[in-house]
Motif scaffolding. Structure first.
Motif, short mmCIF file in Angstrom:
data_model
loop_
_atom_site.label_atom_id
_atom_site.label_comp_id
_atom_site.label_asym_id
_atom_site.label_seq_id
_atom_site.Cartn_x
_atom_site.Cartn_y
_atom_site.Cartn_z
N LEU A 91 -9.66 -25.86 35.82
CA LEU A 91 -10.12 -24.73 36.63
C LEU A 91 -10.82 -25.19 37.90
CD1 LEU A 91 -9.95 -21.66 36.29
CD2 LEU A 91 -12.27 -21.71 35.39
N SER A 92 -11.75 -26.13 37.76
CA SER A 92 -12.47 -26.61 38.94
C SER A 92 -11.59 -27.52 39.79
CB SER A 92 -13.73 -27.36 38.51
OG SER A 92 -13.39 -28.45 37.66
N GLY A 93 -10.70 -28.28 39.16
CA GLY A 93 -9.80 -29.12 39.93
C GLY A 93 -8.82 -28.34 40.77
N SER A 94 -8.41 -27.16 40.29
CA SER A 94 -7.51 -26.32 41.07
C SER A 94 -8.17 -25.84 42.36
CB SER A 94 -7.04 -25.13 40.24
OG SER A 94 -8.14 -24.30 39.88
N VAL A 95 -9.49 -25.60 42.32
CA VAL A 95 -10.21 -25.20 43.53
C VAL A 95 -10.16 -26.33 44.56
CG1 VAL A 95 -12.45 -24.53 44.46
CG2 VAL A 95 -11.72 -23.66 42.24
N LEU A 96 -10.34 -27.56 44.12
CA LEU A 96 -10.30 -28.69 45.04
C LEU A 96 -8.89 -28.91 45.59
CD1 LEU A 96 -12.54 -31.22 43.06
CD2 LEU A 96 -13.21 -29.67 44.89
N VAL A 97 -7.88 -28.77 44.75
CA VAL A 97 -6.51 -29.00 45.20
C VAL A 97 -6.09 -27.94 46.21
CG1 VAL A 97 -4.09 -29.04 44.47
CG2 VAL A 97 -5.83 -30.23 43.12
N MET A 98 -6.36 -26.67 45.91
CA MET A 98 -5.96 -25.60 46.82
C MET A 98 -6.75 -25.62 48.13
SD MET A 98 -5.14 -22.30 44.40
CE MET A 98 -6.75 -22.28 43.63
N THR A 99 -7.88 -26.33 48.14
CA THR A 99 -8.66 -26.43 49.37
C THR A 99 -8.21 -27.60 50.25
OG1 THR A 99 -10.59 -25.45 48.30
CG2 THR A 99 -10.99 -26.71 50.30
N PHE A 100 -7.95 -28.75 49.63
CA PHE A 100 -7.69 -29.96 50.41
C PHE A 100 -6.21 -30.28 50.57
CE2 PHE A 100 -11.99 -30.60 48.66
CZ PHE A 100 -12.68 -30.69 49.86
N TRP A 101 -5.35 -29.73 49.74
CA TRP A 101 -3.93 -29.98 49.94
C TRP A 101 -3.40 -29.40 51.25
CZ3 TRP A 101 -0.11 -33.01 49.12
CH2 TRP A 101 1.20 -32.59 49.35
#
Length: 305
Positions: free
Chosen positions: A236-246
């Motif tokens: 859940l928290s990793g998806s926030v990082l991926v959708m922000t920095f990808w």
């Protein structure tokens, strides 16, 4: 007045004579405003607006510029740092909700952070997570050894300092390294979007909120349940990082972009696994058996369980 009227008619006659002598002359009307070239180019690129919406490179840049103009106080003054905490409760709750329920395909910075990045939420989220992990780790150790006759509960206050060092180092040093990397790649590739350091800290700070209720549930003395909760929180928290920095690195070299996102997820996973393994699933230490002297002069060594 009569002289003024005659003068105006004379000027009008001169202009009419000049126009009759040169009919191809260009006239300028003040009623038709000139359309800037930037608007023409934007009309010719219908897909550009969608990219700006995702990456936050159009109107958000103007917002960031205005925000930078507001922060004109010197960095050694209290007013300079006060702007980093200028956020209300509704904004903090909205950002927490956005980190717990991420919207697929939406940029967390664009939706919640860029208008007013803050340090209030990340600071208190990290502080709450530090005490939650330390207290939950002590309670978990107590419940695991509860009922054993040789066990004597002693609170481990050093877990607070260890948790604080680990979490705050992750929440500040990793964003610092990522910010420097994006700035470096921005000098190499024009399409790379460089977030500000404050925006990256906000993303990492709010992404850690999901671990607060997870750390409370880690008190359950079942390793399988703990690891399932850890994987769920990590996704859940990793998806926030991926959708922000990808979206920021996707226009870079494919290998570099994938390696960047993989490094972000790897460091995030190391934090989750390390906290669970050290504070909750640490191996049991063998407690030395007490030596009880017997009345007849011999020494009796009791065997610990």
């Amino acid at each position: 007045i009569a002289c003024l009227v005659m003068y105006l008619f004379a000027e009008f006659d001169d202009a009419a004579n000049l126009l009759a002598a040169n009919p191809d002359a260009t006239t300028i009307s003040i009623d038709e405003p000139e359309i800037p070239k930037s608007q023409h180019s934007r009309l010719q690129e219908p897909g550009r607006e969608e990219d700006d919406e995702l990456l936050g490179t159009d109107d958000s840049d103007k917002t960031e510029l205005l925000a930078g103009q507001k922060k004109s106080a010197p960095f050694w003054t209290f007013e300079y740092y006060q702007t980093f905490f200028d956020v209300d409760t509704y904004q903090v709750l909205d950002r927490i909700k956005g980190s717990v329920f991420p919207v697929p395909g939406k940029n967390f910075v664009r939706l919640y952070i860029r208008s007013n990045p803050d340090l209030y939420g990340p600071f208190w989220i990290c502080a709450t997570l530090v005490f939650t992990i330390a207290v939950s780790g002590n309670l978990s150790n107590f419940f695991i050894h509860l009922g054993k006759p040789t066990y004597h509960y002693v609170p481990e206050f050093r877990k607070v300092s260890i948790a604080a060092t680990t979490i705050y180092a992750y929440a500040w040093l990793v964003p610092l390294g990522l910010w420097g990397f994006l700035m470096w790649r921005n000098s190499k590739v024009m399409n790379i979007v460089s977030y500000s350091f404050l925006e990256i800290v906000c993303v990492y700070g709010y992404s850690l909120f999901i671990y607060i209720p997870t750390a409370i549930l880690w008190i359950i003395p079942q390793k399988v349940v703990r690891w399932v909760l850890m994987v769920f929180s990590l996704c859940l928290s990793g998806s926030v990082l991926v959708m922000t920095f990808w979206p920021a690195v996707r226009d870079d070299n494919r290998r570099i972009a994938v390696a960047t996102v993989a490094a972000i997820l790897l460091l995030h996973a190391l934090l989750s696994v390390g906290c669970l393994a050290y504070f909750f699933d640490a191996p049991e230490l063998d407690i030395p058996a007490p030596i009880i002297p017997a009345h007849n002069g011999t020494t009796v060594i009791t065997k610990s369980q």
